[in-house]
Write a protein that holds these residues in place. Structure first.
Motif, PDB file in Angstrom:
ATOM      1  N   ARG A   1       0.821  -1.210   0.000  1.00 53.65           N
ATOM      2  CA  ARG A   1       0.000   0.000   0.000  1.00 53.65           C
ATOM      3  C   ARG A   1       0.854   1.260   0.000  1.00 53.65           C
ATOM      4  O   ARG A   1       0.326   2.347  -0.158  1.00 53.65           O
ATOM      5  N   ASN A   2       2.132   1.145   0.186  1.00 49.42           N
ATOM      6  CA  ASN A   2       3.040   2.293   0.135  1.00 49.42           C
ATOM      7  C   ASN A   2       2.660   3.399   1.107  1.00 49.42           C
ATOM      8  O   ASN A   2       2.673   4.572   0.762  1.00 49.42           O
TER       9      ASN A   2
ATOM     10  N   PRO B   1      -2.775  11.860  -2.649  1.00 47.29           N
ATOM     11  CA  PRO B   1      -3.665  10.703  -2.797  1.00 47.29           C
ATOM     12  C   PRO B   1      -3.584  10.151  -4.214  1.00 47.29           C
ATOM     13  O   PRO B   1      -3.431  10.907  -5.172  1.00 47.29           O
ATOM     14  N   GLU B   2      -3.671   8.844  -4.334  1.00 48.78           N
ATOM     15  CA  GLU B   2      -3.582   8.197  -5.642  1.00 48.78           C
ATOM     16  C   GLU B   2      -4.965   7.853  -6.154  1.00 48.78           C
ATOM     17  O   GLU B   2      -5.891   7.622  -5.381  1.00 48.78           O
TER      18      GLU B   2
ATOM     19  N   VAL C   1      -3.223  22.801 -12.257  1.00 50.47           N
ATOM     20  CA  VAL C   1      -3.041  23.701 -11.115  1.00 50.47           C
ATOM     21  C   VAL C   1      -2.370  22.966  -9.952  1.00 50.47           C
ATOM     22  O   VAL C   1      -1.404  23.469  -9.362  1.00 50.47           O
ATOM     23  N   GLU C   2      -2.863  21.778  -9.611  1.00 48.85           N
ATOM     24  CA  GLU C   2      -2.285  21.031  -8.482  1.00 48.85           C
ATOM     25  C   GLU C   2      -0.838  20.638  -8.767  1.00 48.85           C
ATOM     26  O   GLU C   2       0.024  20.753  -7.889  1.00 48.85           O
TER      27      GLU C   2
ATOM     28  N   HIS D   1       4.165  14.278 -10.101  1.00 45.78           N
ATOM     29  CA  HIS D   1       4.092  13.121 -11.002  1.00 45.78           C
ATOM     30  C   HIS D   1       2.862  12.276 -10.700  1.00 45.78           C
ATOM     31  O   HIS D   1       2.212  11.749 -11.600  1.00 45.78           O
ATOM     32  N   GLU D   2       2.497  12.158  -9.410  1.00 43.82           N
ATOM     33  CA  GLU D   2       1.312  11.391  -9.031  1.00 43.82           C
ATOM     34  C   GLU D   2       0.050  12.025  -9.617  1.00 43.82           C
ATOM     35  O   GLU D   2      -0.863  11.329 -10.059  1.00 43.82           O
ATOM     36  N   VAL D   3      -0.017  13.350  -9.617  1.00 45.83           N
ATOM     37  CA  VAL D   3      -1.167  14.061 -10.197  1.00 45.83           C
ATOM     38  C   VAL D   3      -1.230  13.783 -11.696  1.00 45.83           C
ATOM     39  O   VAL D   3      -2.293  13.467 -12.240  1.00 45.83           O
TER      40      VAL D   3
END
Length: 177
Positions: free
Chosen positions: A28-29, A51-52, A63-64, A78-80
């Motif tokens: 779950r990292n 959050p993923e 924007v985020e 990068h997750e966004v």
């Protein structure tokens, strides 16, 4: 044959049980991370995780991601981008994947993985340029793709020439030029 786990002793089972896994055994990292996404020891104070699997309108993703990049958190940006790549329309996936590569390239360059950083910055630059040329869209969601590609190549050249890691916040790109 041992029945106590992979390592063959009870301590291996205990270590496996302490890992953060979901009901299916997948990681779950949840380990705390620093601003560049590096894992910290359990119990350490890390930065708030991105959050993923969040589905955002594309404009919100831009924007985020920009806020995270400006804060020196390219791993989190990068997750966004990855969320947009996985949840967006198929015709935009190459764009968001290229943007994710740019953010990961900056992450690696800031962490000191210079070879990986240079490689991903150049790959991401080529990807966003290719997407723009194939679609005829140079400024999707107000992003300056030519400017981003130029930023990435310049940063890759600087990292290669200087042989030193970079300050992610100081070298963050402006998505909208």
């Amino acid at each position: 044959m041992s029945t106590t786990g992979r390592g063959g002793d009870a301590s291996s089972d205990e270590a496996t049980d302490r890992r953060d896994r979901d009901a299916d055994g997948r990681a779950r990292n949840a380990r705390p991370r620093d601003g560049l996404g590096r894992p910290l020891p359990y119990g350490a104070a890390g930065v708030e995780r991105q959050p993923e699997g969040v589905v955002r309108p594309p404009e919100r993703s831009v924007v985020e991601a920009q806020e995270l990049l400006a804060a020196g958190k390219p791993f989190h940006a990068h997750e966004v981008f990855e969320d947009a790549w996985k949840s967006g329309p198929a015709e935009e996936r190459a764009l968001w994947r290229g943007l994710a590569q740019l953010a990961v390239g900056l992450t690696h360059a800031a962490r000191g993985n210079l070879t990986g950083g240079v490689r991903l910055l150049r790959r991401g630059a080529a990807a966003v340029e290719e997407w723009a040329s194939e679609t005829g869209r140079r400024r999707p969601y107000g992003m300056d793709l030519a400017g981003l590609a130029g930023w990435a190549r310049e940063l890759a050249d600087d990292v290669e020439r200087d042989g030193a890691s970079v300050d992610a916040g100081a070298r963050a790109p402006r998505l909208r030029g």
